[in-house]
Motif scaffolding. Sequence first.
Motif, mmCIF file in Angstrom:
data_model
loop_
_atom_site.group_PDB
_atom_site.id
_atom_site.type_symbol
_atom_site.label_atom_id
_atom_site.label_comp_id
_atom_site.label_asym_id
_atom_site.label_seq_id
_atom_site.Cartn_x
_atom_site.Cartn_y
_atom_site.Cartn_z
ATOM 1 N N THR A 44 0.834 -1.206 0.000
ATOM 2 C CA THR A 44 0.000 0.000 0.000
ATOM 3 C C THR A 44 0.863 1.247 0.000
ATOM 4 O O THR A 44 0.597 2.208 -0.735
ATOM 5 C CB THR A 44 -0.934 0.008 1.234
ATOM 6 O OG1 THR A 44 -1.782 -1.144 1.190
ATOM 7 C CG2 THR A 44 -1.798 1.264 1.250
ATOM 8 N N ILE A 45 1.922 1.243 0.816
ATOM 9 C CA ILE A 45 2.840 2.389 0.851
ATOM 10 C C ILE A 45 3.476 2.606 -0.521
ATOM 11 O O ILE A 45 3.627 3.740 -0.987
ATOM 12 C CB ILE A 45 3.926 2.189 1.929
ATOM 13 C CG1 ILE A 45 3.296 2.261 3.320
ATOM 14 C CG2 ILE A 45 5.027 3.238 1.792
ATOM 15 C CD1 ILE A 45 4.265 1.979 4.457
ATOM 16 N N LYS A 46 3.828 1.511 -1.205
ATOM 17 C CA LYS A 46 4.447 1.606 -2.524
ATOM 18 C C LYS A 46 3.513 2.267 -3.534
ATOM 19 O O LYS A 46 3.923 3.144 -4.302
ATOM 20 C CB LYS A 46 4.846 0.208 -3.014
ATOM 21 C CG LYS A 46 5.561 0.195 -4.354
ATOM 22 C CD LYS A 46 5.942 -1.230 -4.743
ATOM 23 C CE LYS A 46 6.624 -1.268 -6.104
ATOM 24 N NZ LYS A 46 6.969 -2.659 -6.506
ATOM 25 N N LYS A 47 2.242 1.870 -3.533
ATOM 26 C CA LYS A 47 1.270 2.453 -4.471
ATOM 27 C C LYS A 47 1.025 3.928 -4.163
ATOM 28 O O LYS A 47 0.973 4.767 -5.074
ATOM 29 C CB LYS A 47 -0.049 1.680 -4.405
ATOM 30 C CG LYS A 47 0.023 0.287 -5.011
ATOM 31 C CD LYS A 47 -1.308 -0.435 -4.870
ATOM 32 C CE LYS A 47 -1.231 -1.841 -5.476
ATOM 33 N NZ LYS A 47 -2.510 -2.573 -5.321
ATOM 34 N N GLU A 105 -2.489 4.659 -10.113
ATOM 35 C CA GLU A 105 -1.834 3.968 -9.002
ATOM 36 C C GLU A 105 -2.767 3.716 -7.824
ATOM 37 O O GLU A 105 -2.480 2.879 -6.972
ATOM 38 C CB GLU A 105 -0.622 4.778 -8.518
ATOM 39 C CG GLU A 105 0.554 4.787 -9.483
ATOM 40 C CD GLU A 105 1.228 3.424 -9.597
ATOM 41 O OE1 GLU A 105 1.030 2.575 -8.711
ATOM 42 O OE2 GLU A 105 1.969 3.213 -10.580
ATOM 43 N N ILE A 106 -3.874 4.437 -7.743
ATOM 44 C CA ILE A 106 -4.700 4.349 -6.525
ATOM 45 C C ILE A 106 -6.064 3.711 -6.770
ATOM 46 O O ILE A 106 -6.952 3.813 -5.926
ATOM 47 C CB ILE A 106 -4.884 5.748 -5.892
ATOM 48 C CG1 ILE A 106 -5.497 6.730 -6.896
ATOM 49 C CG2 ILE A 106 -3.556 6.254 -5.345
ATOM 50 C CD1 ILE A 106 -5.927 8.048 -6.274
ATOM 51 N N VAL A 107 -6.233 3.014 -7.898
ATOM 52 C CA VAL A 107 -7.547 2.437 -8.220
ATOM 53 C C VAL A 107 -7.995 1.410 -7.170
ATOM 54 O O VAL A 107 -9.203 1.212 -6.966
ATOM 55 C CB VAL A 107 -7.560 1.797 -9.628
ATOM 56 C CG1 VAL A 107 -7.467 2.859 -10.700
ATOM 57 C CG2 VAL A 107 -6.446 0.763 -9.776
ATOM 58 N N ASN A 108 -7.057 0.773 -6.499
ATOM 59 C CA ASN A 108 -7.413 -0.252 -5.515
ATOM 60 C C ASN A 108 -7.317 0.226 -4.063
ATOM 61 O O ASN A 108 -7.448 -0.572 -3.127
ATOM 62 C CB ASN A 108 -6.520 -1.485 -5.697
ATOM 63 C CG ASN A 108 -6.765 -2.176 -7.039
ATOM 64 O OD1 ASN A 108 -7.902 -2.283 -7.482
ATOM 65 N ND2 ASN A 108 -5.690 -2.620 -7.683
ATOM 66 N N ILE A 109 -7.074 1.529 -3.887
ATOM 67 C CA ILE A 109 -7.024 2.091 -2.533
ATOM 68 C C ILE A 109 -8.454 2.291 -2.025
ATOM 69 O O ILE A 109 -9.345 2.696 -2.770
ATOM 70 C CB ILE A 109 -6.262 3.438 -2.541
ATOM 71 C CG1 ILE A 109 -4.797 3.228 -2.950
ATOM 72 C CG2 ILE A 109 -6.340 4.115 -1.179
ATOM 73 C CD1 ILE A 109 -3.987 2.357 -2.029
ATOM 74 N N ASP A 110 -8.686 2.018 -0.757
ATOM 75 C CA ASP A 110 -10.029 2.104 -0.187
ATOM 76 C C ASP A 110 -10.539 3.543 -0.141
ATOM 77 O O ASP A 110 -9.765 4.494 0.079
ATOM 78 C CB ASP A 110 -10.037 1.541 1.238
ATOM 79 C CG ASP A 110 -9.806 0.036 1.278
ATOM 80 O OD1 ASP A 110 -10.015 -0.620 0.235
ATOM 81 O OD2 ASP A 110 -9.417 -0.471 2.352
ATOM 82 N N ASP A 111 -11.855 3.695 -0.317
ATOM 83 C CA ASP A 111 -12.517 4.978 -0.082
ATOM 84 C C ASP A 111 -12.691 5.167 1.433
ATOM 85 O O ASP A 111 -12.734 4.190 2.181
ATOM 86 C CB ASP A 111 -13.888 4.991 -0.770
ATOM 87 C CG ASP A 111 -13.790 5.336 -2.254
ATOM 88 O OD1 ASP A 111 -12.877 6.115 -2.596
ATOM 89 O OD2 ASP A 111 -14.609 4.849 -3.036
ATOM 90 N N PRO A 112 -12.764 6.413 1.935
ATOM 91 C CA PRO A 112 -12.816 7.654 1.160
ATOM 92 C C PRO A 112 -11.451 8.188 0.734
ATOM 93 O O PRO A 112 -11.387 9.199 0.049
ATOM 94 C CB PRO A 112 -13.480 8.620 2.146
ATOM 95 C CG PRO A 112 -12.984 8.163 3.479
ATOM 96 C CD PRO A 112 -12.938 6.666 3.389
ATOM 97 N N VAL A 113 -10.363 7.523 1.137
ATOM 98 C CA VAL A 113 -9.027 8.029 0.820
ATOM 99 C C VAL A 113 -8.833 8.120 -0.687
ATOM 100 O O VAL A 113 -8.352 9.136 -1.212
ATOM 101 C CB VAL A 113 -7.932 7.155 1.460
ATOM 102 C CG1 VAL A 113 -6.540 7.573 0.969
ATOM 103 C CG2 VAL A 113 -8.010 7.259 2.980
ATOM 104 N N ARG A 114 -9.216 7.057 -1.421
ATOM 105 C CA ARG A 114 -9.057 7.085 -2.882
ATOM 106 C C ARG A 114 -9.842 8.251 -3.487
ATOM 107 O O ARG A 114 -9.346 8.939 -4.383
ATOM 108 C CB ARG A 114 -9.541 5.771 -3.490
ATOM 109 C CG ARG A 114 -9.376 5.718 -5.024
ATOM 110 C CD ARG A 114 -9.970 4.445 -5.603
ATOM 111 N NE ARG A 114 -11.406 4.360 -5.332
ATOM 112 C CZ ARG A 114 -12.328 4.992 -6.067
ATOM 113 N NH1 ARG A 114 -11.983 5.746 -7.083
ATOM 114 N NH2 ARG A 114 -13.606 4.864 -5.759
#
Length: 317
Positions: free
Chosen positions: A191-194, A293-302
Amino acid sequence: MKSLKKFMAGELSRVKKIVKKELKPNGTIVNDKSFELFNSGGKKLRPMFTILAGKLGDEAHYDNVLKTGASLELLHMATLVHDDIIDDSELRRGKPTVFYEHGYFQAVNTGNYLLSSALQVVSKIDNPMFHETYAAGIREIVQGELIQFDTQFDASQTMDDYFRKIYRKTALLIVLSIELGGHAAKLDSETIKKLSSYGYHIGMSFQIIDDCLDFTGSTKTLGKPNFADIKNGHYTLPVLLLRDSDPEFKAMLEEYSVTKENPDALIDCILQSDAVDRALEVSTEHIEKAEAEIVNIDDPVRHYLTEIAGMLKNRRN
């Protein structure tokens, strides 16, 4: 969903309290000027990225995330004070710089004080990877300042030279904000890498836009004189793109690099060309890569990271 401004308001307020506690005015120039610089505005982007990364972690570590956000804002301010010395800048955020108002030694002291304050805020965070990343980041930022000196008035510098320079000047601090927020929140390495890759592209885009605004903005909107980069021998992307496509401009730039006379002729050539538009296209490419790069990061952060990218696309001041 709340707007980014409302979503971040509470956390940024807590970050500001930490910063103000460190910089409480006490009658000395370094404290008072540091506090004044903090209060003069700025987008507070670095702590914003730190907080957003921290939102993906456990709330048990959130106090460390806030301290990290405050630390990164202090570090950012330190780099601004030192940049003003290097660039002989008269204005910062529309006000006289510490360098112009109080001289070289007080400006150096103020920058160093801000840096030491940044490190003090996070000194008790118990995470070796956090401190290793922070130390390496500061070292690379300083290396970037040295590169800026080496390429000043260098008409033969390459595009790679330019991109390395703006990475260390701007993108690195955004990457560092996200990475340190991730480490403070104890996120997993993938996650940090993305998130860091997102930060790299956002930072590169941000600086390219800044370099374009130096030609198309105004002193009022920028808070500093425009055309400062080329006058100080810092050849940005619009300049390098036109140099590589127009032999006549290249010859003019080479002559200017020796004589340091008549920058207005170069500025006119840039403004009459499509160099700024082509540079903005490169900026847009970085924004699109950041979003991917952030398509798989959870909402609401994405959602909010995407909103920041969208704001950058439309940034004109």
